[in-house]
Design an enzyme around this catalytic site. Structure first.
Site, PDB file in Angstrom:
ATOM      1  N   GLY A  78      46.990  58.302  27.900  1.00 47.72           N
ATOM      2  CA  GLY A  78      47.732  59.404  28.532  1.00 47.72           C
ATOM      3  C   GLY A  78      49.110  58.971  28.977  1.00 47.72           C
ATOM      4  O   GLY A  78      49.593  57.909  28.584  1.00 47.72           O
ATOM      5  N   ASN A  79      49.749  59.806  29.799  1.00 51.32           N
ATOM      6  CA  ASN A  79      51.077  59.460  30.330  1.00 51.32           C
ATOM      7  C   ASN A  79      51.197  59.969  31.762  1.00 51.32           C
ATOM      8  O   ASN A  79      50.289  60.609  32.283  1.00 51.32           O
ATOM      9  CB  ASN A  79      52.176  60.014  29.419  1.00 51.32           C
ATOM     10  CG  ASN A  79      52.078  61.524  29.274  1.00 51.32           C
ATOM     11  OD1 ASN A  79      52.209  62.254  30.246  1.00 51.32           O
ATOM     12  ND2 ASN A  79      51.816  61.997  28.053  1.00 51.32           N
ATOM     13  N   TYR A  80      52.336  59.681  32.386  1.00 49.93           N
ATOM     14  CA  TYR A  80      52.495  59.953  33.821  1.00 49.93           C
ATOM     15  C   TYR A  80      52.972  61.379  34.148  1.00 49.93           C
ATOM     16  O   TYR A  80      53.331  61.641  35.284  1.00 49.93           O
ATOM     17  CB  TYR A  80      53.505  58.975  34.423  1.00 49.93           C
ATOM     18  CG  TYR A  80      53.059  57.537  34.448  1.00 49.93           C
ATOM     19  CD1 TYR A  80      51.881  57.186  35.095  1.00 49.93           C
ATOM     20  CD2 TYR A  80      53.813  56.536  33.852  1.00 49.93           C
ATOM     21  CE1 TYR A  80      51.464  55.867  35.141  1.00 49.93           C
ATOM     22  CE2 TYR A  80      53.412  55.214  33.897  1.00 49.93           C
ATOM     23  CZ  TYR A  80      52.230  54.882  34.542  1.00 49.93           C
ATOM     24  OH  TYR A  80      51.830  53.579  34.591  1.00 49.93           O
TER      25      TYR A  80
END
Ligand code: CTP
Length: 403
Positions: free
Chosen positions: A210-212
């Site tokens: 995933g990412n932030y």
């Protein structure tokens, strides 16, 4: 903070224990720039004083319609005439009945009768009173007249009973007010699809790539489109934000799920704004069981996810807007994406700059189209959203003219 500058709002406060929450509401509306006139019923005054409201709005609060010294008796007509909206929060069963029946017995019900501005009612009362046929009948009357009702929520009330009757929270009420103020805006009868948040690409049943992304920019865009009257579908990854009022959210996890949802929503849409941070790669295969930590190290084969913007909607009449999240060569990379994905315009932002990027409440972006670029200053994401929507409105209207 969203903008209510130059909006004349009347806040009517009636006699419920929830009246104390109206002070917070008044404070937030004032901070948003609204010119707020507060009118209390005599019973509300027993729960909270006019001075409380005067202190947060910096303006006189009204109770007694016969108080000639305060000028209330003359001012209510003028106040009602210039109002953009009358918000009644909390609205008791008695005040709802008075407004439904047109009984001008106190300054609040008199104002409700005198104004032609849209009315928003936020009921707050004991569940038995709320569910009573009399109250339900009055609410139906008000709804049939175009009055907008926000809440009530189900919960435990001051009476000790649990059920429907708790006044909605202040942010929901403000969402309801903004929705009503924008109902006939320049995107009325238009549908806008906004994607927001990051996608999660499953590795095994408990882990993902995933990412932030916080979703803040996308959610602000959804609110800004709603504020201009659009029917908004928000295709969202998992984020820790409340769904904005009157916005329909479709929650997804992976890029593939987001693509499917965006395709469905775009079938009858006028604009697509892809603010989501879509993962570029996903594990080649999701493993069926939780991976064990027996191995010292391992490699995870990844394959490219679908490019949603490139795939979706080269359909006639769909305005497509992208975001370019870059950490170097901002403008050149963004211009390349504008062309490659065939977009109307792209919002370029350097995610590593101060005050920008994931999780931040502010952003500094450059809007780029084929005519050139417009560099905006560092500003709240709500303001960036309003600027993006200004352009979307122009483009959607131009499409409408071409149809
Ligand atoms: N986007 C998309 N589908 C993807 C990846 C991105 O629709 N699989 C959209 C994003 O929502 C954004 C735009 O394309 O509106 C650009 O996304 P960005 O991450 O900046 O660029 P990429 O196209 O992924 O290219 P790169 O990662 O190489 O910079």
């Amino acid at each position: 903070m969203y903008n209510l500058t130059d909006r004349n709002i009347i806040l009517g406060v009636s006699g419920s224990i929830a009246a104390y929450k109206a002070a917070d509401l008044a404070s937030k509306l004032t901070q948003a720039g609204a010119r707020l006139d507060v009118v209390l019923t005599p019973v509300a005054e027993r729960f909270v004083t006019p001075l409380t409201f005067q202190s947060v709005t910096g303006r006189r609060a009204y109770v007694d319609m016969f108080d000639t010294a305060s000028g209330a008796s003359e001012q209510h007509v003028e106040m009602a005439r210039r109002a953009h909206a009358l918000l009644v929060a909390p609205a008791t069963a008695t005040t709802i009945a008075r407004i439904a029946l047109g009984l001008a017995e106190d300054m609040l019900s008199l104002t409700a009768l005198a104004t032609r501005a849209p009315i928003v009612i936020c009921p707050a009362m004991d569940p038995h009173m709320y569910e009573h046929e009399a109250t339900q009948g009055h609410l139906e009357t008000l709804l049939s007249r175009g009055v907008h009702v926000v809440g009530p929520e189900v919960g435990r009330l001051a009476s000790g009973h649990t059920g429907p009757g708790r006044m909605s929270d202040v942010d929901t009420i403000i969402g309801g007010l903004r929705y009503v103020l924008g109902r006939d805006g320049d995107l009325a009868a238009k549908k806008v699809v906004v994607s927001a948040g990051g996608t999660q690409e499953p590795i095994d049943p408990v882990r993902y790539v995933g990412n932030y992304s916080s979703g803040k920019m996308g959610y602000a865009l959804a609110e800004a489109a709603r504020d201009r009257g659009a029917d908004v579908a928000l295709v969202s990854g998992a984020v820790a934000l409340p769904v904005p009022y009157a916005v329909r959210a479709v929650f997804v996890r992976s890029a593939a799920e987001m693509r499917d949802a965006v395709v469905v929503e775009c079938a009858d849409a006028d604009a697509l704004i892809m603010a989501a941070a879509v993962a570029d790669y996903q594990p080649a295969e999701a493993i069926g069981q939780k991976m064990k930590r027996r191995r010292e190290s391992f490699s995870l084969p990844l394959v490219r996810t679908p490019d949603i913007l490139a795939e979706v909607g080269h359909r006639q009449g769909l305005v497509r807007v992208g975001f370019a999240a870059e950490s170097e060569d901002l403008l050149a990379n963004a211009r390349h994406k504008l062309e490659e994905k065939g977009l109307e315009f792209i919002v370029a932002n350097d995610v590593t700059a101060d005050g920008c990027g994931f999780g931040s409440d502010t952003n500094k972006v450059t809007l780029i189209d084929r005519q050139g670029e417009e560099e905006l200053t560092l500003m709240p994401k709500h303001d960036v959203a309003a600027r993006v929507l200004d352009r979307v409105v122009t483009l959607v209207q131009a499409q409408g003219a071409r149809k």
